[in-house]
Design an enzyme around this catalytic site. Sequence first.
Site, PDB file in Angstrom:
ATOM      1  N   LYS A  50     -12.860  22.998   8.255  1.00  0.00           N
ATOM      2  CA  LYS A  50     -12.926  24.458   8.381  1.00  0.00           C
ATOM      3  C   LYS A  50     -11.588  25.058   8.800  1.00  0.00           C
ATOM      4  O   LYS A  50     -10.930  24.539   9.700  1.00  0.00           O
ATOM      5  CB  LYS A  50     -14.001  24.799   9.420  1.00  0.00           C
ATOM      6  CG  LYS A  50     -14.466  26.230   9.345  1.00  0.00           C
ATOM      7  CD  LYS A  50     -15.840  26.354   9.993  1.00  0.00           C
ATOM      8  CE  LYS A  50     -16.323  27.779  10.064  1.00  0.00           C
ATOM      9  NZ  LYS A  50     -15.877  28.672   9.020  1.00  0.00           N
ATOM     10  N   ASN A 133      -3.398  27.429   4.400  1.00  0.00           N
ATOM     11  CA  ASN A 133      -4.079  28.572   3.777  1.00  0.00           C
ATOM     12  C   ASN A 133      -3.178  29.794   3.923  1.00  0.00           C
ATOM     13  O   ASN A 133      -3.023  30.332   5.014  1.00  0.00           O
ATOM     14  CB  ASN A 133      -5.424  28.806   4.474  1.00  0.00           C
ATOM     15  CG  ASN A 133      -6.091  30.093   4.021  1.00  0.00           C
ATOM     16  OD1 ASN A 133      -5.709  30.684   3.017  1.00  0.00           O
ATOM     17  ND2 ASN A 133      -7.084  30.541   4.763  1.00  0.00           N
ATOM     18  N   CYS A 136      -4.123  34.554   4.464  1.00  0.00           N
ATOM     19  CA  CYS A 136      -4.339  35.440   5.620  1.00  0.00           C
ATOM     20  C   CYS A 136      -3.365  36.602   5.582  1.00  0.00           C
ATOM     21  O   CYS A 136      -2.240  36.459   5.120  1.00  0.00           O
ATOM     22  CB  CYS A 136      -4.079  34.709   6.925  1.00  0.00           C
ATOM     23  SG  CYS A 136      -4.781  33.102   6.992  1.00  0.00           S
ATOM     24  N   ILE A 197      -7.808  27.250  -6.755  1.00  0.00           N
ATOM     25  CA  ILE A 197      -7.486  28.558  -6.174  1.00  0.00           C
ATOM     26  C   ILE A 197      -8.331  28.790  -4.918  1.00  0.00           C
ATOM     27  O   ILE A 197      -9.362  28.143  -4.737  1.00  0.00           O
ATOM     28  CB  ILE A 197      -7.758  29.691  -7.200  1.00  0.00           C
ATOM     29  CG1 ILE A 197      -9.210  29.654  -7.649  1.00  0.00           C
ATOM     30  CG2 ILE A 197      -6.827  29.552  -8.396  1.00  0.00           C
ATOM     31  CD1 ILE A 197      -9.687  30.807  -8.536  1.00  0.00           C
ATOM     32  N   GLY A 250     -15.251  26.956  -8.190  1.00  0.00           N
ATOM     33  CA  GLY A 250     -16.417  26.865  -9.056  1.00  0.00           C
ATOM     34  C   GLY A 250     -16.798  25.479  -9.517  1.00  0.00           C
ATOM     35  O   GLY A 250     -17.687  25.320 -10.348  1.00  0.00           O
TER      36      GLY A 250
END
Length: 308
Positions: A50, A133, A136, A197, A250
């Site tokens: 996470k 990541n 943000c 992505i 996906g």
Amino acid sequence: MEMNHTCDMSVTLSGVKLDNPVIPASGCFGFGYGMSEFYDIDILGSISFKGTTRDARYGNPLPRVAECEAGMINSVGLQNPGIDAVIAEELPKMREVFHKPIIANISGFSIDEYVECCAKIDREEQVAIIELNVSCPNVHGGGMSFGTCCDSVAEVVREVKKVITKPLYVKLTPNVTDIVAIARSAEEAGADGLCLINTLLGMRIDTRTRRPVIANKMGGFSGPAVFPVALRMVWQVSSVCSVPVIGCGGVSSASDVIEMMMAGATAVEVGAANLRDPYACKDIIEALPAEMERLRIGALRDIIGVAH
């Protein structure tokens, strides 16, 4: 199901060997131990845990999830206990149920925050790869996310690389005009790999209340509907970048995994599918040998980028 031993599903990311390319995506699997109640998660290639920030975060106001025809919108807002609590409490619990190298997803709102969190997580033995990541908002850069500007991507990568020893993968946001330019900037600044992505931006409106469903109005759109977009971006980026790519967006079946790898991905991350079905990753891994046999694939690593 009987595993066929003639099928080699192993792949290597920057020297880190994975038994198979299937990795639960950050935010869709927590820290793994919740999912370990459903099945033995040691069958996974790795886990991207996470998204973790310097400080504990409650996340965005509720409601923060909206359903869509072929996917979902979430605006969770990086809810996490903060880097120190993750290291002290979450990782030891994770180690009890998962005994392979893990991927640490790190988020930040300033360069200093990224640097501090990455330096801390780099010292954790089980962490094999750091996943940055860059979706943000940059609090010192006018609120646009780090990942939407070539210069800010390059800056955060350069600064983080100075303080870490583990491979650094940058998870790119698709909400840009030219994903290839951003990917190139990350690679030139020293990224060891790329993950793409992250979610697209979407929204829903409640036609009865005449208001947006999500309190934040917009959120990250993920699920099967975004797969063709993710595949196209993985194809584009792997055509021009020489670092490994983790394909994400996906992915819901063994066939999707193979398609993503043919487009140029070395491994894949499975996100929204886990929220719909906790057994999603297990089912995909167990279905891969039969799919490989059907397509006459002996080793998955042989198909990386073959569609180019």
